[in-house]
Design a protein around this motif. Structure first.
Motif, mmCIF file in Angstrom:
data_model
loop_
_atom_site.group_PDB
_atom_site.id
_atom_site.type_symbol
_atom_site.label_atom_id
_atom_site.label_comp_id
_atom_site.label_asym_id
_atom_site.label_seq_id
_atom_site.Cartn_x
_atom_site.Cartn_y
_atom_site.Cartn_z
ATOM 1 N N THR A 1 -1.786 -4.477 -9.124
ATOM 2 C CA THR A 1 -2.627 -3.463 -8.490
ATOM 3 C C THR A 1 -3.668 -4.124 -7.592
ATOM 4 N N ALA A 2 -4.214 -3.324 -6.678
ATOM 5 C CA ALA A 2 -5.243 -3.801 -5.763
ATOM 6 C C ALA A 2 -6.260 -2.697 -5.537
ATOM 7 N N MET A 3 -7.341 -3.035 -4.868
ATOM 8 C CA MET A 3 -8.467 -2.146 -4.596
ATOM 9 C C MET A 3 -9.156 -1.752 -5.901
ATOM 10 N N VAL A 4 -9.244 -0.442 -6.275
ATOM 11 C CA VAL A 4 -10.071 -0.075 -7.429
ATOM 12 C C VAL A 4 -9.304 0.679 -8.513
ATOM 13 N N MET A 5 -8.463 1.640 -8.162
ATOM 14 C CA MET A 5 -7.829 2.471 -9.184
ATOM 15 C C MET A 5 -7.129 1.634 -10.251
ATOM 16 N N GLY A 6 -6.160 0.829 -9.854
ATOM 17 C CA GLY A 6 -5.422 0.018 -10.814
ATOM 18 C C GLY A 6 -6.258 -1.086 -11.437
ATOM 19 N N PRO A 7 -7.016 -1.850 -10.617
ATOM 20 C CA PRO A 7 -7.841 -2.912 -11.202
ATOM 21 C C PRO A 7 -8.880 -2.412 -12.206
ATOM 22 N N TYR A 8 -9.435 -1.208 -12.000
ATOM 23 C CA TYR A 8 -10.374 -0.662 -12.986
ATOM 24 C C TYR A 8 -9.653 -0.404 -14.301
ATOM 25 N N CYS A 9 -8.441 0.146 -14.223
ATOM 26 C CA CYS A 9 -7.626 0.363 -15.426
ATOM 27 C C CYS A 9 -7.398 -0.951 -16.161
ATOM 28 N N THR A 10 -6.960 -1.976 -15.456
ATOM 29 C CA THR A 10 -6.621 -3.239 -16.120
ATOM 30 C C THR A 10 -7.859 -4.045 -16.495
ATOM 31 N N GLN A 11 -8.990 -3.801 -15.823
ATOM 32 C CA GLN A 11 -10.250 -4.440 -16.244
ATOM 33 C C GLN A 11 -10.626 -3.998 -17.648
ATOM 34 N N SER B 1 0.300 -0.761 -7.840
ATOM 35 C CA SER B 1 -0.270 0.326 -7.042
ATOM 36 C C SER B 1 0.350 0.378 -5.649
ATOM 37 N N MET B 2 1.587 -0.085 -5.517
ATOM 38 C CA MET B 2 2.301 0.024 -4.249
ATOM 39 C C MET B 2 3.013 1.372 -4.174
ATOM 40 N N ARG B 3 3.314 1.799 -2.961
ATOM 41 C CA ARG B 3 4.145 2.984 -2.832
ATOM 42 C C ARG B 3 5.555 2.670 -3.320
ATOM 43 N N GLY B 4 6.263 3.705 -3.744
ATOM 44 C CA GLY B 4 7.551 3.519 -4.395
ATOM 45 C C GLY B 4 8.548 2.713 -3.578
ATOM 46 N N LYS B 5 8.656 3.022 -2.286
ATOM 47 C CA LYS B 5 9.623 2.319 -1.447
ATOM 48 C C LYS B 5 9.267 0.843 -1.318
ATOM 49 N N ALA B 6 7.965 0.546 -1.285
ATOM 50 C CA ALA B 6 7.540 -0.845 -1.121
ATOM 51 C C ALA B 6 7.876 -1.686 -2.341
ATOM 52 N N ILE B 7 7.614 -1.167 -3.537
ATOM 53 C CA ILE B 7 7.904 -1.947 -4.745
ATOM 54 C C ILE B 7 9.411 -2.086 -4.936
ATOM 55 N N ASP B 8 10.172 -1.064 -4.544
ATOM 56 C CA ASP B 8 11.635 -1.159 -4.637
ATOM 57 C C ASP B 8 12.178 -2.218 -3.683
ATOM 58 N N ARG B 9 11.624 -2.290 -2.469
ATOM 59 C CA ARG B 9 12.084 -3.298 -1.509
ATOM 60 C C ARG B 9 11.866 -4.712 -2.024
ATOM 61 N N GLY C 1 -0.878 7.277 -4.749
ATOM 62 C CA GLY C 1 -1.767 8.260 -4.161
ATOM 63 C C GLY C 1 -1.262 9.665 -4.445
ATOM 64 N N TYR C 2 0.038 9.869 -4.150
ATOM 65 C CA TYR C 2 0.700 11.146 -4.379
ATOM 66 C C TYR C 2 1.981 10.868 -5.165
ATOM 67 N N SER C 3 2.338 11.756 -6.055
ATOM 68 C CA SER C 3 3.548 11.558 -6.832
ATOM 69 C C SER C 3 4.749 11.357 -5.919
ATOM 70 N N ARG C 4 5.596 10.431 -6.287
ATOM 71 C CA ARG C 4 6.804 10.156 -5.493
ATOM 72 C C ARG C 4 7.794 11.306 -5.573
ATOM 73 N N ARG C 5 7.550 12.292 -6.445
ATOM 74 C CA ARG C 5 8.457 13.424 -6.584
ATOM 75 C C ARG C 5 8.156 14.532 -5.589
ATOM 76 N N GLY C 6 7.101 14.370 -4.770
ATOM 77 C CA GLY C 6 6.721 15.426 -3.838
ATOM 78 C C GLY C 6 6.857 15.001 -2.389
ATOM 79 N N PRO C 7 6.665 15.936 -1.457
ATOM 80 C CA PRO C 7 6.861 15.642 -0.033
ATOM 81 C C PRO C 7 5.821 14.696 0.556
ATOM 82 N N ASP C 8 4.685 14.517 -0.118
ATOM 83 C CA ASP C 8 3.640 13.639 0.411
ATOM 84 C C ASP C 8 3.702 12.231 -0.179
#
Length: 401
Positions: free
Chosen positions: A16-26, A97-105, A127-134
């Motif tokens: 993870t990077a930035m704050v969301m994931g790093p705060y969780c793992t902190q 905390s990567m987007r789904g396509k990026a981690i798959d690549r 940011g947005y669930s990978r199950r939705g249009p956004d």
């Protein structure tokens, strides 16, 4: 760096990077987990976004990455990807905390990681669930605040759309990722089964905002708009006193009766006697209270209101927190010696009688633990405990899983 606490023996691979994931793992690190932070050669961007004692050690990064081990890997290279695959085999948690396509690549989507380690808890922070249009939209705290209605609620409160003065979406989503991961770990400890977890900022904050604001819109037919009136009443604000500001909530009937009997404001009467009556005209109530609090000093009101068991507090600055008598008396802050001198960290807010957590240690310099981790040296002075899940992983590997 030593690890103690309820998560002692848990190994986390943290992409993870930035704050969301790093705060969780902190928080995981403070609670005893061995958190291995995988960084690209340039490092987590948060290393560079605020003041710090040296380049790459900015304050925000230092706080949310304390106690972790930094490993630099170029995951686009065969050697970097191979090194991460080796680390995955013995991990309890894999979080990114990567987007789904990026981690798959990169070859580290859930199916690929689970093939290496069937019992892993794999947490996606999106940011947005990978199950939705956004799913493929870029998301930051500001945009998610806008999406979930925070600026709208601020406009009802203050007359102008605005963000709240903290990165609320990042932190609430980080806490959600933490509890979701812990639930999956609990399931695994009972059954041996790993699984994939997804936590999206937008869905998290939509749920967070609608706790109270769903209100009448939940029903069919709707009984009113999606808003909780008290929270957005324009006169809901710290009240001005004769020498400053005070926060007061004279809320339930017991508190209201005690306040009215002690202060005897001329506007009090039967029309405001019950909580239901006050709730229907809450902005008027706040305005009337505001007029009354202007008559005396902040300390006068604090003494009176606290004697009546009415919640009241002075308006403090963020700097005031570092000198707060209550926080200091409970040992909230922990000072850690680092290469850049002592750092005073805000500590762990949860208390455990048998497995207390603590600030896990200083934040790592970029790549400081690459060789240590890749050589297989543990992140604690003691041998890593073999949990039920670790045994399950080893059995699966022995069986060719």
């Amino acid at each position: 760096m030593t690890h103690s606490g309820p998560l002692s023996g848990v190994r986390v691979i943290d992409l993870t990077a930035m704050v969301m994931g790093p705060y969780c793992t902190q928080i995981m690190a403070d609670m005893g987990a061995d958190v291995i932070k995988i960084e690209p050669p340039a490092g987590d961007n948060t290393r560079y976004i605020s003041v710090g004692p040296r380049p790459g050690m900015a304050g925000v990064f230092v706080n949310v990455n304390r106690g972790k081990r930094s490993v630099v890997l170029d995951l686009r290279s065969p050697a970097g990807a191979a090194a991460l695959r080796e680390l995955v085999v013995d991990a309890d948690v894999f979080i990114h905390s990567m987007r789904g396509k990026a981690i798959d690549r990169l070859g580290f989507g859930y199916e690929a990681v689970a093939a290496l380690n069937p019992s892993v808890v794999y947490t996606n922070c999106y940011g947005y669930s990978r199950r939705g249009p956004d799913a493929d939209l870029t998301a930051y705290d500001d945009t998610i605040q806008a999406e979930c209605g925070i600026p709208y609620a601020q406009e009802q409160l203050t007359g102008e759309a605005s963000y709240v003065g903290t990165i609320m979406a990042d932190k609430v989503a980080g806490l959600t990722a933490l509890y979701a991961t812990m639930m999956a770990l609990f399931h695994r400890e009972r059954t041996g089964e790993g699984q994939e977890v997804e936590v999206a900022m937008f869905e998290t904050m939509a749920a967070f905002m609608l706790v109270e604001h769903a209100n009448g819109a939940m029903f069919s037919p709707a009984l009113g708009p999606a808003v909780y009136p008290r929270a957005v009443a324009p006169n809901r604000r710290p009240h001005r006193t004769s020498d400053g500001y005070i926060s007061v909530l004279v809320y339930n009937d017991k508190q209201w009766s005690a306040f009215v009997n002690a202060v005897k404001p001329p506007w009090a009467g039967e029309h405001l006697a019950t909580l239901e009556q006050r709730a229907r005209q809450i902005d008027t109530v706040y305005a009337l209270l505001g007029e009354t609090f202007r008559e005396h000093t902040t300390q006068y009101w604090l003494d009176l209101l606290r004697s009546l068991d009415v919640p009241a507090a002075p308006v403090r600055s963020l700097d005031d927190l570092f000198d707060n008598p209550h926080l200091n008396s409970v040992g909230f802050f922990e000072t850690v010696d680092t290469d850049d001198g002592p750092v005073r960290f805000p500590g762990t807010p949860a208390w455990f009688s048998r497995t207390p957590g603590r600030v896990a240690g200083p934040a790592p310099r970029l790549g400081a633990h690459t060789r240590e981790v890749l050589d297989g040296r543990p992140g604690t002075a003691e041998e890593r405990p073999v949990t039920r899940a670790t045994r399950a992983t080893r059995v699966a590997r022995a069986d060719g899983g």
